[in-house]
Write a protein that holds these residues in place. Structure first.
Motif, short mmCIF file in Angstrom:
data_model
loop_
_atom_site.label_atom_id
_atom_site.label_comp_id
_atom_site.label_asym_id
_atom_site.label_seq_id
_atom_site.Cartn_x
_atom_site.Cartn_y
_atom_site.Cartn_z
N PHE A 132 0.83 -1.21 0.00
CA PHE A 132 0.00 0.00 0.00
C PHE A 132 0.86 1.26 0.00
O PHE A 132 0.51 2.26 -0.60
CB PHE A 132 -0.94 0.02 1.22
N ASN A 133 2.02 1.18 0.68
CA ASN A 133 2.86 2.38 0.74
C ASN A 133 3.33 2.81 -0.65
O ASN A 133 3.36 3.99 -0.95
CB ASN A 133 4.05 2.16 1.67
N PHE A 179 0.39 4.37 -2.38
CA PHE A 179 0.11 5.72 -1.87
C PHE A 179 1.11 6.73 -2.40
O PHE A 179 0.79 7.89 -2.63
CB PHE A 179 0.13 5.71 -0.33
N GLU A 180 2.35 6.27 -2.59
CA GLU A 180 3.37 7.17 -3.14
C GLU A 180 3.02 7.53 -4.58
O GLU A 180 3.12 8.69 -4.98
CB GLU A 180 4.72 6.46 -3.11
#
Lengths: 376, 376
Positions: free
Chosen positions: B113-114, B117-118
């Protein structure tokens, strides 16, 4: 965007302002018991104003809450769970059992959302949940889509250090310091402007995002007022015979930078670029800002909370405290001076902090604003 | 939950069923151009039924869309952006300019997810967004909270391999295979039950979560029917003189396991525990299930789509294809046989796949169900 010494986009403020992720020895998740204390004392706060909250009409959808600047660890899961429990009781008190809750966990995109999601999925929760990456100083939710906002220990992080303080040609150039202690008036004013503007941007965004009848709870670092003037504590020169509030984060850290630069381990150039994106509003500054929001926010609660930082002064407590500091600040300093120098900085900081704590008779403490607003 | 050979909780299906994260050479983000092709051909699909969609009443909140099983990479961002664009046009066609969009990106908690999100934060988006970790086979959203669901290339991943296929005492014990090719009828029936139950659980959950008048778009792997019987392709014994559809993922992979076990590089015990959580419903099976939902879902579109897998047959295309397969399946196989053996498996798989592609006159193809449902 503030950039680090290497000038890479990876050091933009929104990327470095994350606590240490995961659950390793150095992680924020395992070193945030002080924040947990601040949050615990807030249970009474969360109960305040709940009876004034407008609940969603039956079948009109879930009650939506959001933790702003949640970070990644058990603290946010715990506080949201407790808030949901309180809200459930409030539904029941009003004779309703049609509750459904949705919780948004918000923080900057560099936060370890995956670790947070793992924590959340480890047991069945009483609420649906989602992660929302982004700065809470901007709009990150649709209009009138949130019933309860919550923000603990985060609003003293400003959106960026003021640009002027790293500008050699500005009167507010903050050479020789990384924050406010001992800084000149222009620097303090630049930080004050940034802090006040950020708070206004925050409130402007949350006014839009909150449902009328919704609540906003904030607990965040507050400036301690000495002699009636916030500036006083910053303008006074550094002194070795510190009194209670001078054994502070900022004082000692500035001093450690002095030492390490004198020893050639850090450089003046590094310090000139590195300025903490922190500003603690005084109660007066906060009240002034809130005046402009009288027609959209009713103040349900506004008070100051003071909590001791070091109780026992034994080495274990000091070590825990420094690990906590590292879990919070390491990503920031790493991006400016690299992990190796950053480790030296934290070790020295711990040493100096310990010495001063041991030699003193008064315990240092931490002050917070406690604020609850009702959206009219 | 299916557990891997090491029995650690880390190998639960919900943890291993993630594509390779980040944007490294092996990542799903950089090796998902075939999925991108499937998605692109779906633009016409997404336009279907949009004029039947009930938009939120003015000032009643945002139009909410969710990509189910989004994975982490540009594909999900692109398709959601395109859908938002179409929906914006639809608002305008109906004479409204009060649109606001909120997009949920859903996948299992182990998804990166990170990184997603980036990607999302790298430019200003026309929608608010959030990540929702969890299995789409369960309830993950509040009641009547989503207007448009979207699910591409994911619904053939079932919630787990049927328990019976790893149970030595079951008639459906799938010894000697990791999937269905050449399996006995009991194994095929166990997979069929799992696939059908999962599809029902999926529809039951989405019925609850969708707003009446909302749309559900699904594109997912479909079984190719030969001689009118889905089972036919699985029951037939493995043959060296393969025809078009036999040059398939499953056939060759089963064969590669045979080879590596014969060479002592993998063991029978490893194979006995490793079963792919995949089941492709036939059109007949899917239509049967949909019959039970006639009172809650109107079928706006149901058709089959067939796309060539290898067009040029040159080495570059084969390499790209195998890198894509690895970005999808490596986390799954790594958890069962370790990264080292998994690397050997993928290398051999690529080799054998290449040989068969080069020696054939017909290109293999991939079949998908294309489904659009309107929530009544």
């Amino acid at each position: 965007m503030t950039e680090g010494t290497d000038g890479k986009p990876g050091t933009m403020i929104s990327r470095v302002l994350a606590m240490i992720g995961g659950d390793g020895e150095d992680s924020y998740a395992r070193n945030s018991s002080f924040q947990q204390e601040v949050i615990s004392s807030a249970d009474a706060v969360l109960a305040t104003g709940i009876e004034q909250l407008t609940l969603p009409a039956p079948n009109a959808g879930p009650l939506v809450i959001s933790d702003l600047g949640c970070s990644s660890g058990p603290n946010t899961v715990n506080i949201v769970s407790r808030l949901v429990k309180m809200l459930k009781s409030e539904y029941q008190r009003r004779g309703r059992d049609d509750y459904e809750f949705q919780a948004y966990f918000n923080d900057l995109p560099s936060t370890d959302f995956n670790f947070l999601f793992e924590l959340l999925s480890s047991e069945r929760r009483e609420f649906f949940y989602a992660g929302v990456p982004g700065s809470f100083y901007e709009r990150i939710f649709p209009k009138s889509s949130v019933n309860v906002f919550l923000s603990t220990n985060t609003l003293h992080w400003i959106s960026q250090a003021p640009r002027e303080v790293t500008d050699e040609n500005s009167a507010a150039y903050n050479k020789g310091r990384i924050w406010l202690h001992g800084a000149n008036e222009h620097v303090i004013d630049a930080y004050k402007r940034q802090g006040e503007n950020d708070m206004r941007n925050f409130l402007d965004a949350k006014v839009q995002e909150l449902v009328p009848g919704g609540l906003l709870y904030c607990i965040f670092g507050s400036a301690r007022i000495e002699n009636g003037d916030t500036r006083e504590q910053y303008l006074a020169p550094f002194s070795e015979d510190e009194t209670s509030t001078n054994v502070s984060f900022g004082r000692i850290l500035e001093h450690v930078w002095d030492e390490l630069i004198a020893e050639g381990l850090l450089t003046e150039e590094q310090r000139a670029r590195c300025n903490l994106p922190w500003y603690k509003l005084s109660e007066e500054e906060l009240r002034d800002i809130l005046k402009s929001y009288e027609d959209v926010f009713k103040i349900v609660l506004l008070q100051n909370m003071e909590q001791p930082v070091c109780r026992t002064r034994d080495q274990q407590e000091l070590d825990d405290l420094m690990r906590m500091a590292r879990s919070i600040y390491a990503p920031f300093f790493n991006s400016f001076i690299g992990a190796e120098s950053s480790a030296i900085l934290f070790a020295r900081w711990g040493e100096r902090f310990g010495e001063r704590i041991q030699n003193r008779t008064v315990s240092p403490s931490y002050c917070s604003h406690v604020l609850a607003l009702l959206r009219l």
